[in-house]
Scaffold this active site. Structure first.
Site, PDB file in Angstrom:
ATOM      1  N   HIS A 172       0.826  -1.202   0.000  1.00  0.00           N
ATOM      2  CA  HIS A 172       0.000   0.000   0.000  1.00  0.00           C
ATOM      3  C   HIS A 172       0.861   1.252   0.000  1.00  0.00           C
ATOM      4  CE1 HIS A 172      -2.445   3.291   1.622  1.00  0.00           C
ATOM      5  NE2 HIS A 172      -3.468   2.671   1.058  1.00  0.00           N
ATOM      6  N   GLU A 191       8.080   5.142  -3.004  1.00  0.00           N
ATOM      7  CA  GLU A 191       8.689   4.728  -4.268  1.00  0.00           C
ATOM      8  C   GLU A 191       9.261   3.314  -4.119  1.00  0.00           C
ATOM      9  OE1 GLU A 191       8.584   6.425  -6.987  1.00  0.00           O
ATOM     10  OE2 GLU A 191       7.846   8.354  -6.215  1.00  0.00           O
ATOM     11  N   LEU A 232      -4.694  -7.600   2.715  1.00  0.00           N
ATOM     12  CA  LEU A 232      -5.226  -8.720   3.480  1.00  0.00           C
ATOM     13  C   LEU A 232      -6.654  -9.100   3.128  1.00  0.00           C
ATOM     14  CD1 LEU A 232      -3.643  -7.706   6.884  1.00  0.00           C
ATOM     15  CD2 LEU A 232      -2.753  -9.268   5.161  1.00  0.00           C
ATOM     16  N   HIS A 273      -8.400  -1.396  -3.692  1.00  0.00           N
ATOM     17  CA  HIS A 273      -7.063  -1.489  -4.279  1.00  0.00           C
ATOM     18  C   HIS A 273      -6.901  -2.784  -5.078  1.00  0.00           C
ATOM     19  CE1 HIS A 273      -5.901   2.094  -2.283  1.00  0.00           C
ATOM     20  NE2 HIS A 273      -5.828   1.572  -1.070  1.00  0.00           N
TER      21      HIS A 273
END
Length: 311
Positions: free
Chosen positions: A70, A106, A128, A133
């Site tokens: 993330h 990054e 999880l 996302h």
């Protein structure tokens, strides 16, 4: 037969040809050994070949594993993820293991995929459960990398290896490893939270699996954002049921703001994030192999951005 004929030496293989033969044998042996896991089992073979001439040896290369984190402003998060990926490399020597972030750190995922160029990759979310996302951001990044043949693995949870990591972190925090009187005990499974109902379902399933691993001790999901209950509310609800010895299990891959807040709300032991626990490294490779073989859980996966239903 004349003396000159009998003295003629036998024709022998030139030294440079012998060296070429040995080099070829060594290369072929190395290619075969690259498909054998540390436990002696043979890995699935995944081919990526160039324009080899007819009859020449085929060079095989496993698709790259791109771990998708993330991202966090906590500097410990990146260090933790890098340590986890080092464990993955130790378990699978020779595998190309890379990292991409959805935000905040990054390399960002589009840059990580661009660096791979043309070829094959498996994107393994360090997430999880099924949420925005996993369903939207990662497939969009894979689809934008048009030169790359990308397969998206299932998120890490729910899975028994994930439960083992949660259990291990609880024991490290002071939870008794041996069976003990569990009356009055309970665990809050502190997760990030999502508005996606599939994500909440995955967290509830992990809570049930962890409860079984703990011998029936109640495990209640709680969330840092997006949905309820929060960790403090879950702790108070358990106390109202007579559960006053409450530990908090950190359902976070790495340190960050949410994990810190959850630990601060714990009235008893607070487990560390899952991080580089050995079971987590094994789980990453499990998801990678599942994506390649098609032996996937009942989660949504994607290939080149197209969602597929998995049985």
């Amino acid at each position: 037969m004349t003396e000159s004929a009998s003295a003629q030496p036998r024709e022998s293989l030139p030294l440079d040809s012998t060296a070429q033969l040995l080099t070829r044998i060594t290369a072929q042996l190395g290619a075969q050994l690259s498909h054998v896991s540390l436990n002696g089992t043979r890995r699935p073979m995944h081919h990526r070949t160039g324009g080899s001439a007819p009859g020449s040896a085929t060079i095989t290369r496993a698709p790259a594993l791109v771990a998708v984190a993330h991202g966090s402003r906590d500097p410990q998060a990146l260090r933790t993820v890098m340590k986890l990926l080092d464990r993955v490399r130790e378990l699978r020597p020779g595998l190309d293991v890379r990292l991409g972030h959805i935000e905040l750190n990054e390399p960002l995922l589009p840059a990580a995929l661009s660096a791979l160029g043309a070829g094959d990759a498996v994107l393994v979310p360090l997430l999880l459960g099924r949420g925005h996302h996993v369903k939207r951001d990662i497939p969009a990044a894979a689809a934008a990398a048009s030169a790359l043949r990308a397969t998206i693995a299932a998120p890490l949870g729910p899975h028994p290896l994930l439960v083992e990591a949660l259990y291990g972190r609880l024991v490290e925090a002071g939870w008794p490893a041996e069976a003990a009187d569990s009356r009055g005990c309970a665990v809050v499974l502190a997760a990030a939270g999502s508005r996606d109902p599939d994500s909440a379902a995955d967290t509830r399933r992990t809570a049930r699996m962890l409860s079984e691993r703990l011998g029936g001790v109640p495990v209640v999901p709680a969330y840092a954002s997006a949905t309820t209950p929060t960790v403090p509310v879950a702790v108070r609800a358990l106390a109202a049921r007579g559960r006053h010895r409450v530990a908090v299990a950190s359902y976070f891959t790495a340190p960050g703001r949410f994990a810190t807040a959850a630990a601060a709300a714990a009235p008893g032991p607070a487990a560390a994030p899952l991080g580089a626990h050995p079971a987590m490294a094994r789980l990453l490779l499990c998801r990678y192999d599942q994506a390649l073989t098609g032996a996937l859980p009942a989660h949504e996966v994607a290939t080149n951005g197209h969602l597929l239903a998995s049985a």
